[in-house]
Design an enzyme around this catalytic site. Structure first.
Site, PDB file in Angstrom:
ATOM      1  N   SER A  57     -25.250  75.921 -63.051  1.00 39.93           N
ATOM      2  CA  SER A  57     -26.540  75.733 -62.387  1.00 39.93           C
ATOM      3  C   SER A  57     -26.409  74.696 -61.269  1.00 39.93           C
ATOM      4  CB  SER A  57     -27.567  75.281 -63.435  1.00 39.93           C
ATOM      5  OG  SER A  57     -28.725  74.769 -62.847  1.00 39.93           O
ATOM      6  N   LYS A  67     -25.804  75.473 -56.761  1.00 42.62           N
ATOM      7  CA  LYS A  67     -26.684  74.922 -55.714  1.00 42.62           C
ATOM      8  C   LYS A  67     -25.867  74.080 -54.733  1.00 42.62           C
ATOM      9  CE  LYS A  67     -29.432  73.654 -59.057  1.00 42.62           C
ATOM     10  NZ  LYS A  67     -30.393  73.433 -60.099  1.00 42.62           N
ATOM     11  N   ASP A  86     -30.365  80.946 -60.035  1.00 41.75           N
ATOM     12  CA  ASP A  86     -30.593  79.702 -60.783  1.00 41.75           C
ATOM     13  C   ASP A  86     -32.076  79.486 -61.022  1.00 41.75           C
ATOM     14  OD1 ASP A  86     -29.675  77.160 -61.988  1.00 41.75           O
ATOM     15  OD2 ASP A  86     -30.943  76.335 -60.407  1.00 41.75           O
ATOM     16  N   ARG A 102     -34.144  79.374 -69.265  1.00 38.98           N
ATOM     17  CA  ARG A 102     -33.491  78.436 -70.197  1.00 38.98           C
ATOM     18  C   ARG A 102     -34.462  77.368 -70.679  1.00 38.98           C
ATOM     19  NH1 ARG A 102     -29.405  76.099 -66.533  1.00 38.98           N
ATOM     20  NH2 ARG A 102     -28.880  74.741 -68.257  1.00 38.98           N
ATOM     21  N   HIS A 149     -24.677  64.510 -55.792  1.00 34.88           N
ATOM     22  CA  HIS A 149     -25.648  65.079 -56.738  1.00 34.88           C
ATOM     23  C   HIS A 149     -25.734  64.208 -57.971  1.00 34.88           C
ATOM     24  CE1 HIS A 149     -28.030  68.153 -58.740  1.00 34.88           C
ATOM     25  NE2 HIS A 149     -27.404  67.762 -59.834  1.00 34.88           N
TER      26      HIS A 149
END
Ligand code: URA
Length: 440
Positions: A183, A187, A161, A168, A82
């Site tokens: 967050s 995921k 999320d 947000r 990620h």
């Protein structure tokens, strides 16, 4: 539990327990807690923070708020990677096929670009015919056969999320360490892989602008991953300068293929090799040094190109575009952007370069915007390069010539030309594991 009481508790610096976090998240997803109360809670967290246990609890509650991926039919260890987002970041298109060519499977769920950052799904969808919407069983079959597949998150994955991030985004609460960590990791956990390498960006094009903040975010995420039973580590990598030379979807696919052939830009090549080495290491392929050598050799031999082409074909795309990247989309109009003065490039506002590329049509400002896959920017000069007035700094590509002037203005504001650059750049600043951070 009354949401009012939880807001009051957090506002005064109290610690929320798992049950309270569970009721808050499930109540919000079910629509029982209104946005205005959750906004107040997000702001209270922004000011008061969360301890590691609270952040981990929030992550687990978010991860389980909807569907989770079932990758059990994929044989062997599944790795995931990620990136916290950046400009010119096409690393997934390189690292995934590279590690798959060495027998390590990647079942990847990726996102789209928004604002100044690009997204892997958009880059892949610039390949004619390719789809990133694939049913779960076919997705697993492709990963088993090819070694890698990339899809978007299914409709009901991590709904907490989706709602929280949108909230947000409009309440100035994105830049909170526990909220970013939960967050991202919710995921990753819902996506179901066994091992995760996090590429935490630092610098002018990143969420985290300082090394200290980037390391703190990485520590938090690695701790959450390990606590959830995953193998997890992070690299802190540079996003003070766009990664590679291409910014824009089809142009980035072309640069990814060049890099897989061992002919990519030095910065992109180096970061990809280090990320790949860490993925191979977590997959148990050897020591980190051995894994680095394996990745280098595979890149020298161009082994990932065939894997990428096979993945494109399996996902319905025209794989001949990978063997002949001249077939990829390219916007018809071109403009050279010239250096206004002599000197050295002493600073690049990376976010500004991403915005200029989006202004040419390569990105979105709103979720609903469509993308011009062939638009973008090719950088000819980067940090530290010497330039003479009139040298080509970059080439712009667009489908509408009227887009050039504004984008050029934004781009030139992002390049600072001055005396000698003050510092040598690092590409990878640190590696973070559960033992702590090692700085390079
Ligand atoms: N990326 C995410 O997925 N979430 C954040 O909060 C920030 C970056």
């Amino acid at each position: 539990m009354r949401m009012y009481d939880l807001i009051e508790k957090k506002k005064r610096g109290g610690v929320l327990n798992r049950q309270e976090i569970h009721e808050m998240v499930s109540g919000y997803v079910a629509g029982e807690i209104p946005d205005y109360q959750m906004s107040a809670m997000m702001m209270a967290v922004w000011f008061q923070g969360m301890n590691r246990q609270e952040t981990a609890d929030l992550t687990m509650e978010m991860a389980c708020s909807g569907d989770t991926a079932d990758l059990s039919s994929i044989e062997g260890i599944k790795v995931d990677k990620h990136s916290t987002g950046g400009v010119g970041d096409k690393t997934t298109l390189i690292i995934g096929p590279l590690v798959a060519s060495l027998g390590v499977k990647m079942a990847k769920m990726s996102g789209r670009g928004l604002g100044h950052t690009g997204g892997t799904l958009d880059k892949l969808e610039s390949i004619p015919g390719l789809t990133t919407v694939i049913p779960g069983d076919r997705f697993c079959r492709i990963v088993n056969e090819v070694g890698i597949a990339v899809i978007g998150q299914s409709g009901n994955m991590v709904p907490a999320d989706k709602k929280l991030y949108a909230l947000r985004d409009v309440t100035a609460t994105v830049d909170s360490l526990p909220l970013i960590a939960s967050s991202i990791m919710s995921k990753k956990l819902a996506a179901g892989s066994d091992a995760i390498v996090l590429d935490v960006k630092t610098g002018s094009g990143a969420f985290m602008k300082t090394l200290e903040d980037s390391v703190a975010l990485a520590r938090e995420m690695v701790a959450i991953g390990n606590g959830a039973g995953k193998k997890c580590c992070a690299l802190i990598t540079d996003m003070d300068v766009p990664l590679g030379n291409a910014i824009g979807n089809a142009m980035e696919v072309e640069e990814a293929v060049q890099t897989l052939r061992g002919q990519g830009p030095a910065d992109l090549t180096e970061i990809c090799l280090q990320l790949a080495a860490n993925l191979l290491f977590l997959a148990g392929k050897g020591t980190i040094e051995q894994c680095g050598s394996m990745a280098e050799q595979a890149m020298r031999e161009g082994r990932g190109v065939r894997v990428l082409a096979d993945m494109v074909k399996a996902q319905g795309g025209d794989e001949s575009c990978i063997y002949d990247t001249g077939k990829l989309a390219r916007a018809p109009f071109r403009r050279e952007v010239l250096a206004p003065s002599d000197g050295f490039i002493i600073h690049i506002d990376t976010e500004g370069c991403g915005i200029a590329s989006a202004m040419l049509g390569a990105g979105r400002t709103k979720k609903e915007d469509s993308i011009d896959y062939g638009a973008g920017i090719f950088l000819h000069k980067k940090y530290g390069d010497a330039v003479r007035a009139g040298d080509v700094l970059a080439e712009f590509f667009a489908s509408d010539e009227r887009l050039f002037d504004q984008a050029e203005k934004r781009f030139l504001q992002s390049y600072v030309i001055g005396g000698l650059p003050s510092k040598a750049r690092k590409l990878v600043y640190a590696r973070v594991t559960e033992e702590g951070a090692v700085y390079f």
